[in-house]
Design a protein around this motif. Structure first.
Motif, short mmCIF file in Angstrom:
data_model
loop_
_atom_site.label_atom_id
_atom_site.label_comp_id
_atom_site.label_asym_id
_atom_site.label_seq_id
_atom_site.Cartn_x
_atom_site.Cartn_y
_atom_site.Cartn_z
N ALA A 9 0.84 -1.20 0.00
CA ALA A 9 0.00 0.00 0.00
C ALA A 9 0.87 1.25 0.00
O ALA A 9 0.59 2.23 -0.71
N GLU A 10 1.95 1.23 0.77
CA GLU A 10 2.87 2.38 0.81
C GLU A 10 3.55 2.56 -0.55
O GLU A 10 3.68 3.69 -1.04
N TRP A 11 3.98 1.46 -1.12
CA TRP A 11 4.63 1.54 -2.44
C TRP A 11 3.64 2.04 -3.50
O TRP A 11 4.00 2.82 -4.38
N ASP A 12 2.40 1.57 -3.40
CA ASP A 12 1.36 2.02 -4.33
C ASP A 12 1.13 3.53 -4.19
O ASP A 12 0.99 4.24 -5.18
N LYS A 13 1.10 4.00 -2.96
CA LYS A 13 0.92 5.45 -2.69
C LYS A 13 2.11 6.23 -3.28
O LYS A 13 1.92 7.26 -3.93
N GLU A 14 3.32 5.75 -3.04
CA GLU A 14 4.51 6.42 -3.57
C GLU A 14 4.49 6.43 -5.10
O GLU A 14 4.84 7.43 -5.74
N LEU A 15 4.07 5.29 -5.67
CA LEU A 15 4.00 5.20 -7.13
C LEU A 15 2.99 6.20 -7.69
O LEU A 15 3.26 6.87 -8.70
N ASN A 16 1.85 6.32 -7.06
CA ASN A 16 0.85 7.31 -7.49
C ASN A 16 1.39 8.73 -7.40
O ASN A 16 1.15 9.56 -8.28
N GLN A 17 2.13 9.03 -6.31
CA GLN A 17 2.73 10.36 -6.17
C GLN A 17 3.75 10.62 -7.28
O GLN A 17 3.82 11.72 -7.83
N HIS A 19 3.71 9.26 -10.27
CA HIS A 19 2.96 9.46 -11.52
C HIS A 19 2.40 10.89 -11.59
O HIS A 19 2.45 11.52 -12.66
N GLU A 20 1.89 11.39 -10.47
CA GLU A 20 1.39 12.78 -10.44
C GLU A 20 2.53 13.76 -10.72
O GLU A 20 2.37 14.70 -11.50
N ARG A 21 3.65 13.52 -10.07
CA ARG A 21 4.79 14.41 -10.27
C ARG A 21 5.27 14.36 -11.71
O ARG A 21 5.60 15.38 -12.32
N ASN A 22 5.29 13.16 -12.28
CA ASN A 22 5.71 12.98 -13.66
C ASN A 22 4.77 13.74 -14.60
O ASN A 22 5.20 14.38 -15.56
N GLY A 23 3.46 13.67 -14.31
CA GLY A 23 2.50 14.41 -15.12
C GLY A 23 2.73 15.91 -15.05
O GLY A 23 2.68 16.61 -16.06
N ASP A 24 3.01 16.41 -13.84
CA ASP A 24 3.31 17.83 -13.67
C ASP A 24 4.56 18.21 -14.44
O ASP A 24 4.63 19.27 -15.07
N LEU A 25 5.58 17.36 -14.38
CA LEU A 25 6.82 17.64 -15.10
C LEU A 25 6.61 17.61 -16.61
O LEU A 25 7.19 18.42 -17.34
N ASP A 26 5.78 16.69 -17.08
CA ASP A 26 5.47 16.64 -18.52
C ASP A 26 4.81 17.93 -18.97
O ASP A 26 5.14 18.48 -20.03
N LEU A 27 3.88 18.43 -18.15
CA LEU A 27 3.21 19.69 -18.47
C LEU A 27 4.20 20.85 -18.48
O LEU A 27 4.17 21.70 -19.36
N GLU A 28 5.10 20.86 -17.49
CA GLU A 28 6.11 21.91 -17.43
C GLU A 28 7.04 21.85 -18.64
O GLU A 28 7.38 22.89 -19.23
N VAL A 29 7.44 20.66 -19.04
CA VAL A 29 8.30 20.50 -20.22
C VAL A 29 7.58 21.03 -21.47
O VAL A 29 8.16 21.73 -22.29
N GLN A 30 6.31 20.68 -21.59
CA GLN A 30 5.52 21.14 -22.75
C GLN A 30 5.45 22.67 -22.77
O GLN A 30 5.64 23.30 -23.82
#
Length: 91
Positions: A9-17, A19-30
């Motif tokens: 569950a902790e790993w799943d939570k970290e993975l979701n965080q 993914h969110e951070r990656n999405g934010d970074l993708d938007l920033e790169v764009q």
């Protein structure tokens, strides 16, 4: 078993965080890519050569125009040539 589920569950939570951070970074790169494209386009527009140098009248024509406007002007043809050289060197 509970400990393993808790760890998953902790790993799943970290993975979701992540993914969110990656999405934010993708938007920033764009956004940065779009900004770079605008800046590059503006820079290219500024690199275009300046407009052609102004065509000045012949010294004799310029002197005649001056004499027509200022009847008592003491300027001569050599003065007009000097003025045109100055203007040409500043362009």
């Amino acid at each position: 078993m509970k400990a393993a589920n808790k760890q998953l569950a902790e790993w799943d939570k970290e993975l979701n965080q992540l993914h969110e951070r990656n999405g934010d970074l993708d938007l920033e790169v764009q956004n940065l890519k779009e900004e770079l494209a605008v800046v590059t386009r503006d820079r290219e527009a500024n690199k275009n050569p300046a407009p052609a140098v102004a065509d000045f009248p012949e010294p004799a024509d310029l002197l005649n125009q001056l004499k027509a406007r200022r009847k008592k002007s003491r300027a001569d043809l050599a003065d007009m040539e000097a003025v045109l050289e100055i203007l040409d060197s500043e362009s």
